[in-house]
Motif scaffolding. Structure first.
Motif, short mmCIF file in Angstrom:
data_model
loop_
_atom_site.label_atom_id
_atom_site.label_comp_id
_atom_site.label_asym_id
_atom_site.label_seq_id
_atom_site.Cartn_x
_atom_site.Cartn_y
_atom_site.Cartn_z
N THR A 15 0.84 -1.20 0.00
CA THR A 15 0.00 0.00 0.00
C THR A 15 0.86 1.24 0.00
N LYS A 34 -3.68 -4.52 -9.19
CA LYS A 34 -5.04 -4.32 -8.70
C LYS A 34 -5.08 -3.21 -7.66
N LYS A 35 -4.10 -3.17 -6.75
CA LYS A 35 -4.04 -2.11 -5.75
C LYS A 35 -3.82 -0.75 -6.41
N ARG A 73 -4.93 0.19 -9.34
CA ARG A 73 -6.23 0.63 -9.88
C ARG A 73 -7.15 1.12 -8.78
N GLU A 74 -7.18 0.42 -7.65
CA GLU A 74 -8.08 0.80 -6.55
C GLU A 74 -7.69 2.14 -5.94
N ASP A 123 -8.10 5.14 -8.30
CA ASP A 123 -9.51 5.47 -8.44
C ASP A 123 -9.97 6.44 -7.36
#
Length: 872
Positions: A192, A227-228, A230-231, A234
């Protein structure tokens, strides 16, 4: 300029005028009267009648001349001053320039001569500019202003209110230096944090995505990280497609493949390791550090192997020698646990041995493969452990005995049909083990109907076909197919940054070393192998060949690489940096050298930016040394990547486990060299108050099943980790009823069976560790290559062995830290096989973070009584 005689504005010259410009003195006798009425009246009358009075004229003339002189003089002086100043300035300037130039020129020449005479050394000769030392990074900083930092912090709190970064995480997110190394402990939330770093680079610093790359090791971690991305993007209002996110997040292998494909002659190049991938895939599942050869790769290797065997006499002779050696039953140490397990059964085994020999010979005869040409059938007695055992045959030319096994085509449930008889394969395995440990004569073990005759021919020096066999290099845990042995050994050498063929030639081996033939054959094979791959259409290369092609040794090759391939590397983030090898390090360094040499700037819509590197890893989780990886590149980051300014960050907050799990794992791994004052601090609020120590006990399958079922009923996620693959089969057999329940309940995903190495990055509420982490072998050849690569300490002749001992402790750390709350470690205190290092040795039962349920037995006395040390 007019002269006084010609200037119409000048008064007439007067003989009486003095040099001082004074008028002549008036003649008093001719001056008219100054006063009186009569005088004035007389003058008026005369003027009115036009009468010229001589005396009056004279008097008037004198007065006129005086007044005219004064007026003319004043006017003339003024005009003369102006004209004289102008003409004098011009003439003075001309003369002054002539005199000044003459004096200045002369003085300048004298002073110039003085400088030349005083300058040290010979007169300078023309030449080319000095070539400066290659640099990796410019002296610059990311333009993160106090105002921007404040905005970033506020936005992160706004968008991620439940995940506020720690102080250490902020140091990573806001780093401004060209290089940054981040030592991120287990469960530190590095993924993260790395994504937030990307947000800073893209959203706030305006660095274009074409200049950003994140590199990791596995396809799974790449997909998870993308994937992280993109999240989180966003949340900041950016819709990043899956395709775009996978252009940013890459694996090492996919990135180096783009370098190779940028060369004109290699545009269609294929990676050898990925030949069995689907057409639309450029990567395979699993870690690139645990690459397995598929059918396509093995077929390709076999074709060259057979060709060399037929055409190269030296290669054929070496392979023949290796094949003969592989056929001889490999010896086992008498202290081996498998030997000790069967040693006490020798008497019972001997009683059944003649019946075993007869049964096996019957099976081989019925299959049409017994007797074998060149083998004399005989059940000659061999004395083992004071008991009589028997062989099935004898090869007189080679002075070698033969024992038979069970062919794979026979049913699994075949039994020895005598009293106390059991499964046939078990009897054969037990007998073979005793022969390996206690039989002095040479013994061949034949277990394949198809290969038996060829094996005997090979022993007799009559092999015709190219042999396919398993081989074990000294120091390896087990034997592997000869092609895989070639590939794995050469890959290890190349991962160290060495050229395999050259490194083999530099090896130092003792006379009659049985592995000398293996390495000689490997050198011949590997040179031909790489040449054959490149000659294919389209060309094929191993990944290590690609890394070598663009390493510091191949710096010239960068001339053919376009800016578009280099630019994504200008702002580079590397994950799992502790797993890099010398070959990948050299590629990254060479890439930054080329970026700097070209003056390739980062594409940005904000402040100017230049090349930078951020590496994130954990030296305590470096567990791929057997593939050539090393934590030294993280520990010595500043030496490997010299930079004008560097930032080092320690992320020590553990967001996964409670403190007792962290402390237990660290108590073992701290025995390895590493960073000082490094300690994980548990911050997971859901488990931070748990006080459940790590449970340690001898392996007890009943206890394993009991705890396994309890955690399943509690709804916990479960990891079952093991060191040896055979343990997995046994574990699934013992836990079969619970596994079936999970299938029925559709909860199978909550239970995973993995090796210690494969578990990295995962976590579970309850973790079951099956087996110790130990080192029981020594590898002379790998020690040699380690020394050639400068990987170990110069004072350590066994650098690889030392690295493996340290890695055993790090493997235990990785395994334990998978646990969120519960960890059960099942080991054997007894060292049936002498180990140079063993993780369980560092367990201290009195520490609060251990719960040693079955204590370590008291060691046997060595016969020496210890006394208290005398005071000096």
């Amino acid at each position: 300029m007019h002269s006084p005689s010609t200037d119409p504005n000048s008064p007439l010259p007067q003989a009486n005028a003095s040099f001082e410009g004074k008028p002549p003195a008036p003649n008093k006798s001719v001056l008219p009267g100054k006063g009186g009425f009569f005088g004035r009246l007389t003058n008026l009358i005369l003027d009115a009648t036009g009468f010229k009075q001589l005396s009056a004229w004279k008097a008037g003339h004198v007065v006129g001349v005086g007044e005219g002189f004064h007026a003319g003089r004043d006017h003339g002086v003024e005009l003369g001053r102006v004209e004289g100043r102008t003409e004098g300035h011009q003439e003075g300037k001309s003369e002054g320039l002539k005199e000044g130039f003459s004096q200045g020129h002369s003085q300048g020449l004298d002073e110039g001569k003085l400088i030349v005479e005083l300058r040290p050394g010979a007169i300078s000769e023309p030449g080319s500019p000095v070539i400066k030392e290659s640099a990796l990074f410019k002296d610059w900083r990311f333009a993160i202003t106090p105002e921007m930092e404040s905005e970033i912090r506020q936005d992160v709190v706004h968008y991620l209110p439940d995940q506020p970064p720690s102080d250490d995480q902020w140091k990573m997110i806001l780093s401004t230096t060209p290089t940054t190394s981040v030592v991120a402990g287990a469960g530190s939330g590095k993924s993260t944090t790395m994504v937030l770093r990307l947000i800073v680079l893209f959203h706030y610093l305006k660095i274009d995505l074409s200049s950003l790359t994140v590199v990791t090791f596995t396809k799974e971690s790449k997909l998870d990280f993308a994937k992280k991305v993109r999240e989180v993007f966003d949340l900041w209002g950016y819709e990043v497609s899956e395709k775009k996110s996978l252009e940013i997040v890459r694996t090492f292998h996919s990135r180096i493949l783009s370098f190779a494909k940028s060369i004109n002659d290699l545009r269609d190049v294929k990676a050898f390791e990925f030949l069995d991938s689907k057409p639309d895939e450029d990567e395979k599942e699993g870690s690139t550090l645990q690459m397995k050869l598929g059918e396509i790769q093995l077929d390709l290797m076999n074709s060259l192997y057979e060709k060399l065997y037929e055409t190269n006499a030296t290669f054929r002779s070496l392979i023949g020698h290796l094949y003969q050696r592989s056929l001889i039953l490999e010896s086992l140490d008498k202290d081996n646990p498998e030997v000790q397990k069967r040693q006490d059964k020798a008497w019972a085994m001997a009683k059944l041995d003649r019946a075993l020999c007869t049964t096996l010979e019957g099976l081989w005869s019925d299959a049409g493969h017994w007797p074998i040409e060149g083998v004399e059938p005989t059940q000659k007695k061999i004395r083992l452990l004071g008991k009589d055992f028997h062989v099935n045959g004898y090869i007189p030319e080679y002075n070698t005995y033969v024992i038979l096994g069970v062919d794979r085509s026979e049913p699994e449930d075949l039994k020895l049909e005598v009293e106390y008889g059991w499964f046939l394969r078990k009897h054969v395995r037990d007998k073979r083990t005793l022969f390996q440990a206690f039989c002095s004569p040479r013994v061949v073990y034949l277990s394949s109907y198809v290969d038996a005759a060829a094996s005997v021919d090979a022993l007799r020096g009559r092999a015709i076909a190219c042999p396919k066999f398993f081989y074990k290099v000294k120091g390896e845990i087990s034997s592997t197919y000869i092609m895989e042995a070639f590939y794995n050994t050469a890959s290890f050498i190349e991962n160290l940054g060495l050229d395999a063929v050259e490194a083999i030639k530099k090896m130092g081996m003792y006379p009659n070393d049985p592995d000398a033939a293996f390495f000689h054959a490997l050198g011949i094979y590997w040179a031909a192998f790489n040449e054959q791959l490149l000659s294919m259409s389209p060309p094929v290369m191993t990944f290590n060949s690609m890394f070598a092609m663009f390493s510091e040794r191949g710096q010239k090759n960068f001339g053919a690489v376009p800016d578009s391939v280099l630019r994504p590397m200008t702002t580079l983030l590397i994950d799992e940096f502790q797993d890099v090898g010398a070959n990948t390090i050299s590629w990254v360094r060479a890439t930054f050298q080329e970026v700097e040499a070209r003056g390739l700037a980062v594409r940005t819509f904000g402040a100017p930016a230049y090349a930078s590197l951020m590496a994130v890893g954990d030296d305590w989780q470096s567990i791929y040394g057997w593939r050539g990886s090393s934590p030294r590149f993280l520990m010595e980051f500043g030496k490997e990547f010299v930079s004008p300014k560097h930032t080092q960050v320690f992320m020590q907050e553990n967001h996964r486990s409670h403190q007792l799990v962290v402390d237990a794992a660290e108590s073992i791994v701290k025995k390895t060299p590493g960073f000082k004052d490094k300690h994980g601090v548990a911050v997971n609020k859901t488990v931070i108050d748990d006080q459940i120590p790590v449970s340690v006990r001898e392996l007890d399958w009943e206890h394993v099943a009991q705890m396994f079922e309890w955690h399943y009923d509690a709804g916990h996620s479960i990891l079952v980790l093991y060191r040896k693959r055979e343990t997995k089969k046994e574990a699934k057999d013992k836990l079969a009823h619970i596994i079936q329940r999970a299938r029925d309940d559709k909860r199978s995903k909550k239970i995973k069976f993995l090796t210690y190495h494969s578990s990295k990055g995962l976590q579970a509420n309850a973790v079951f560790l099956l087996g110790d982490c130990e080192v029981t072998t020594s590898s002379p050849s790998r020690n040699d290559f380690y020394a050639q690569a400068g990987m170990g300490s110069p004072s350590d002749p066994c650098g690889y062995d030392t690295a493996q001992q340290q890695e055993a402790l790090r493997t235990a750390y990785v395994a334990i830290t998978r646990a969120v709350t519960y960890c059960y470690w099942y080991i054997s205190w007894e060292e049936k096989v002498p180990a140079s290092e063993k993780a369980s040795r560092h367990i201290r039962a009195h520490e609060a973070f251990w719960n040693v349920a079955t204590p370590r037995p008291t060691p046997l006395s060595d016969g020496i009584k210890r006394k208290a040390t005398r005071a000096r």
